[in-house]
Write an enzyme that holds these catalytic residues in place. Structure first.
Site, short mmCIF file in Angstrom:
data_model
loop_
_atom_site.label_atom_id
_atom_site.label_comp_id
_atom_site.label_asym_id
_atom_site.label_seq_id
_atom_site.Cartn_x
_atom_site.Cartn_y
_atom_site.Cartn_z
CB SER A 108 -48.03 15.09 15.44
OG SER A 108 -48.65 15.37 16.67
CD GLU A 128 -45.77 22.88 16.72
OE1 GLU A 128 -46.21 21.75 17.01
OE2 GLU A 128 -45.18 23.13 15.65
CG HIS A 139 -49.31 20.35 15.86
ND1 HIS A 139 -48.06 19.96 16.31
CD2 HIS A 139 -50.01 19.20 15.68
CE1 HIS A 139 -48.03 18.65 16.42
NE2 HIS A 139 -49.18 18.15 16.04
#
Length: 343
Positions: free
Chosen positions: A153, A247, A277
């Site tokens: 991320s 996502e 995610h």
């Protein structure tokens, strides 16, 4: 990575455990309505449910920040620098020791998990400065070792920013970047934010934008050191990207791969159309997470010339779950992966 290493599309039907995890995500994920301190605490509690810190873990200063060595450097062993996710504002080394630890085991690598400074208390460029300091530390203690930067991320976007800064400074590049659902556009402008909002159980675009503002501070979020997908992507080390098809950051990953390839670089993508995610974070309960980390570990071993456990005669790391079929080559490049909600 080997020149013939293909893209993968893993379109297997999700396991029963994946369906259970997905159903729990809206309640288990750190609450979007909470304050940043509340969300940090929730993230810590969620990680504690998976595993305690490894007994051999050791925390040490890294510039203005700190880092946790899961396994110290040793001659002949590559070093994995892991940069955790969490919007640049939440998450920590503690929340990601279980993820970084398994990836390091599967890669045959030493591992440093960086506790970089977070926004809003420490806005940009604090996290980037800390990650660069971590690279200096690794080069000082393991000057001959291959180095891999991995991150999920926000940590994935940060990994790209570190590599581009090292390139611009004429410093030695890492040997590989491993990016799990990377956040590479802090403006959240790609179309997957609109097309996948209804199916993403983890992220909301408005929340991403609010957290991006907390970290960016007065800086333009489109600045390449914050949103590396908009920067010069030439001259980067090889890149492995893993991303889920459910996502809103799907295009952050695919556009990064497209940009690296257009600039003459080497990038491969492992696309999981039915995953959410950073599903790898849930690997203690999610077979798809273990399987994806096995795939990433295999690529790291290939790049850093570490023999597989079977070849080396070492203990075999946790195996693939029998309920997951083998990964299959993609029918083209990253852009061949579906850009809308999976069918």
């Amino acid at each position: 990575m080997p020149a013939n290493d293909p893209d993968l599309v893993v379109s297997d039907r999700p396991s029963a455990k994946a369906a259970l995890v997905r159903a729990m995500l809206p309640r288990a994920a750190p609450g979007r309505a909470g304050t940043v301190p509340q969300r940090r605490a929730a993230y810590e509690r969620a990680a504690e449910a998976f595993a305690a810190a490894p007994a051999e873990a050791e925390t040490s200063p890294i510039g203005a920040a700190s880092g946790t060595w899961i396994r110290p450097p040793a001659a002949g062993r590559p070093v994995l620098l892991y940069l955790h996710g969490g919007f640049y504002c939440i998450g920590s080394a503690r929340t990601h020791l279980h993820l970084a630890g398994l990836l390091a085991d599967l890669a045959g690598a030493a591992c440093l998990v960086l506790d970089y400074r977070r926004g809003p208390e420490h806005p940009f460029p604090a996290a980037l400065d800390d990650a660069l300091a971590a690279m200096e530390t690794i080069r000082a203690v393991a000057p001959l070792s291959p180095v891999v930067i991995a991150g999920d991320s926000a940590g994935g976007g940060l990994a790209v920013s570190v590599a581009t800064r090292l390139r611009d400074d004429g410093a030695r590049a890492p040997d590989l970047l491993v990016l799990l659902s990377p956040w590479t556009d802090l403006t959240c402008s790609f179309r997957s934010h609109r097309e996948l909002a209804a199916v993403d159980p983890v992220l909301a675009t408005e929340d991403l934008l609010a957290m991006a503002a907390r970290y960016a501070g007065d800086a333009d979020p489109r600045r390449p050191e914050l949103s590396p997908v908009f920067g010069d992507l030439a001259g980067l080390p090889p890149v492995l990207v893993q991303v889920g098809g459910q996502e809103v950051l799907l295009d952050d990953a695919l556009m990064l791969v497209e940009g690296i390839r257009a600039a003459g670089g080497r990038a491969i993508v492992h696309h999981w159309p039915h995953m959410f995610h950073v599903w790898q974070w849930y690997h203690p309960v999610l077979p798809e997470g273990v399987r994806a980390l096995h795939d990433a570990g295999r690529v790291i071993r290939a790049v850093t010339a570490v023999p597989s456990p079977a070849t080396a005669g070492a203990d075999t790391p946790p195996g693939r779950n029998d309920g997951c079929a083998a990964s299959t080559p993609a029918p083209g490049t990253a852009s061949s992966a579906p850009n809308g909600p999976p069918g």
